[in-house]
Design a protein around this motif. Structure first.
Motif, PDB file in Angstrom:
ATOM      1  N   MET A 218      39.824  44.848  38.450  1.00 16.09           N
ATOM      2  CA  MET A 218      38.660  44.419  38.635  1.00 16.09           C
ATOM      3  C   MET A 218      37.686  44.449  37.232  1.00 16.09           C
ATOM      4  SD  MET A 218      38.248  42.294  40.848  1.00 16.09           S
ATOM      5  CE  MET A 218      36.629  41.945  40.329  1.00 16.09           C
TER       6      MET A 218
ATOM      7  N   GLN B 268      38.288  33.895  49.614  1.00 17.74           N
ATOM      8  CA  GLN B 268      38.492  33.816  48.156  1.00 17.74           C
ATOM      9  C   GLN B 268      37.461  35.066  47.639  1.00 17.74           C
ATOM     10  OE1 GLN B 268      40.559  32.254  46.035  1.00 17.74           O
ATOM     11  NE2 GLN B 268      41.545  32.127  47.910  1.00 17.74           N
ATOM     12  N   ARG B 269      37.481  35.773  46.601  1.00 17.60           N
ATOM     13  CA  ARG B 269      36.666  36.644  46.074  1.00 17.60           C
ATOM     14  C   ARG B 269      36.094  36.137  44.570  1.00 17.60           C
ATOM     15  NH1 ARG B 269      39.946  42.065  44.658  1.00 17.60           N
ATOM     16  NH2 ARG B 269      41.322  40.378  43.667  1.00 17.60           N
TER      17      ARG B 269
ATOM     18  N   THR C 175      34.927  33.237  39.272  1.00 18.70           N
ATOM     19  CA  THR C 175      35.974  33.536  39.951  1.00 18.70           C
ATOM     20  C   THR C 175      36.553  35.014  39.423  1.00 18.70           C
ATOM     21  OG1 THR C 175      37.315  32.434  38.346  1.00 18.70           O
ATOM     22  CG2 THR C 175      36.770  31.219  40.225  1.00 18.70           C
ATOM     23  N   VAL C 176      37.364  35.582  40.270  1.00 20.14           N
ATOM     24  CA  VAL C 176      37.967  36.786  39.954  1.00 20.14           C
ATOM     25  C   VAL C 176      39.277  36.509  39.432  1.00 20.14           C
ATOM     26  CG1 VAL C 176      39.108  38.747  41.221  1.00 20.14           C
ATOM     27  CG2 VAL C 176      36.843  38.191  41.644  1.00 20.14           C
TER      28      VAL C 176
ATOM     29  N   PRO D 131      42.832  38.127  39.252  1.00 22.40           N
ATOM     30  CA  PRO D 131      43.558  39.087  40.025  1.00 22.40           C
ATOM     31  C   PRO D 131      44.547  39.985  39.047  1.00 22.40           C
ATOM     32  CG  PRO D 131      44.657  37.087  40.350  1.00 22.40           C
ATOM     33  CD  PRO D 131      43.399  36.699  39.571  1.00 22.40           C
ATOM     34  N   GLY D 132      44.610  41.387  39.337  1.00 23.80           N
ATOM     35  CA  GLY D 132      45.483  42.080  38.704  1.00 23.80           C
ATOM     36  C   GLY D 132      44.726  43.531  38.409  1.00 23.80           C
ATOM     37  N   ARG D 133      45.671  44.316  37.728  1.00 18.50           N
ATOM     38  CA  ARG D 133      44.869  45.601  37.441  1.00 18.50           C
ATOM     39  C   ARG D 133      44.395  45.668  35.984  1.00 18.50           C
ATOM     40  NH1 ARG D 133      49.672  49.966  36.379  1.00 18.50           N
ATOM     41  NH2 ARG D 133      51.253  48.571  35.095  1.00 18.50           N
TER      42      ARG D 133
ATOM     43  N   ILE E 132      42.492  42.272  32.125  1.00 15.34           N
ATOM     44  CA  ILE E 132      43.300  42.332  33.461  1.00 15.34           C
ATOM     45  C   ILE E 132      44.502  41.971  33.359  1.00 15.34           C
ATOM     46  CG2 ILE E 132      43.263  41.318  35.793  1.00 15.34           C
ATOM     47  CD1 ILE E 132      41.135  43.649  35.401  1.00 15.34           C
TER      48      ILE E 132
ATOM     49  N   SER F 292      47.844  40.546  35.289  1.00 16.05           N
ATOM     50  CA  SER F 292      48.355  39.894  36.832  1.00 16.05           C
ATOM     51  C   SER F 292      49.531  40.602  37.006  1.00 16.05           C
ATOM     52  CB  SER F 292      48.343  38.128  36.440  1.00 16.05           C
ATOM     53  OG  SER F 292      49.545  37.988  35.676  1.00 16.05           O
TER      54      SER F 292
END
Length: 294
Positions: free
Chosen positions: A1, A54-55, A101-102, A104-106, A201, A203
């Motif tokens: 995030m 959904q985030r 929106t977010v 995703p991933g690290r 970030i 994915s």
């Protein structure tokens, strides 16, 4: 995030009335939402989950100028990045907040130094930065950006000297840098201006998502390489090679010389930021860099 390297929120701190009011902004757009407590996020960034699972991110600014810069970026050129950036759902000028929106991933800062994953991330980051630099209004010759940089240098140098971080001779040298920069005419482009791993970030497919556009504006293109050059590439030149492989071209001699010349601005910025936030590593980096330069 997404996260910023600033003073973290205190664990267990309850939501304030202001936070409750901000959630109303998200509920107006999404319907019922549930805040998810994340201690790795600063207090002005809230993770939300909507009724459909959904985030989203609700980001509150405390400076109108930063809010306007980021809102303008998301509404103008950021959409050209597609999946490489969050999507703006709503911008609320009354609360200085953005609903996003977010991606995703690290976080890229979680990658092991020297790993093949780190090299892949830098290559992909170079590709994304090229998209940023090609976004409308695109690169063109300009004269206002150098004058702005000169003004910022004088401001940072004054703060550093007031905090006794630099000597009078360093202050004189930094003012001379500003005078030279103000007379330049340099290539400009849409710039992120905080392009570094903490704002990337990764994915699951290896794609890079970039966030935090609150500093972005039309500026000297080479500046977007400066933080990487002076903070990250020195310990592993392979990262630099991978990055420019993704970017699609390397710097010419004149651009490389200009990149080196941005060292003083990087140094004094790191010193003051490190001193004011208690980040001893960043302060030491700035002190070392300015000592090497002067």
């Amino acid at each position: 995030m997404p996260q910023r390297q600033r003073a973290p929120a205190r664990a267990g701190t309850p939501m304030t009335r202001t936070d409750d009011d901000l959630l109303a902004v998200a509920r107006d757009q999404l319907g019922p939402v549930t805040p998810i407590q994340r201690f790795d996020l600063p207090s002005r960034v809230q993770l939300l989950v909507a009724g459909d699972g959904q985030r989203y991110i609700l980001k509150r600014h405390d400076r109108p100028g930063r809010y306007r810069a980021e809102a303008d970026a998301y509404s103008s050129w950021v959409p050209s990045l597609g999946g490489n950036a969050p999507t703006l759902i709503h911008a609320d000028p009354d609360s200085l907040s953005l609903l996003l929106t977010v991606v995703p991933g690290r976080h890229a800062t979680q990658l092991q130094e020297g790993s093949t994953g780190e090299l892949r991330a830098y290559r992909e980051a170079g590709r994304v930065l090229r998209l940023i630099h090609q976004a409308p209004p695109g690169p063109h010759a300009g004269t206002r950006a150098p004058a702005h940089l000169a003004e910022r240098m004088r401001w940072w140098a004054g703060r550093a000297h007031s905090a006794a971080l630099i000597s009078a001779s360093h202050l004189h040298a930094l003012h001379a840098w500003a005078d030279r920069m103000a007379a330049e005419t340099l290539e400009t482009a849409v710039c992120h201006l905080d392009f570094q791993p903490r704002n990337w970030i990764i994915s699951p497919t290896g794609q890079i998502g970039v966030f935090d556009f609150e500093h972005s504006r039309l500026d000297v293109r080479v500046r977007d390489f400066s933080r990487l050059e002076h903070r990250f590439w020195g310990h592993n030149p392979g990262l630099r090679e991978a990055f420019f492989d993704g970017y699609g071209c390397s710097l010419g001699p004149a651009e490389q010389d200009l990149l080196r010349r941005f060292g003083p601005l990087e140094a004094v910025t790191a010193m003051v930021r490190g001193y004011e936030t208690g980040n001893t590593e960043l302060l030491a980096h700035g002190c070392t860099l300015i000592a090497d330069l002067y």
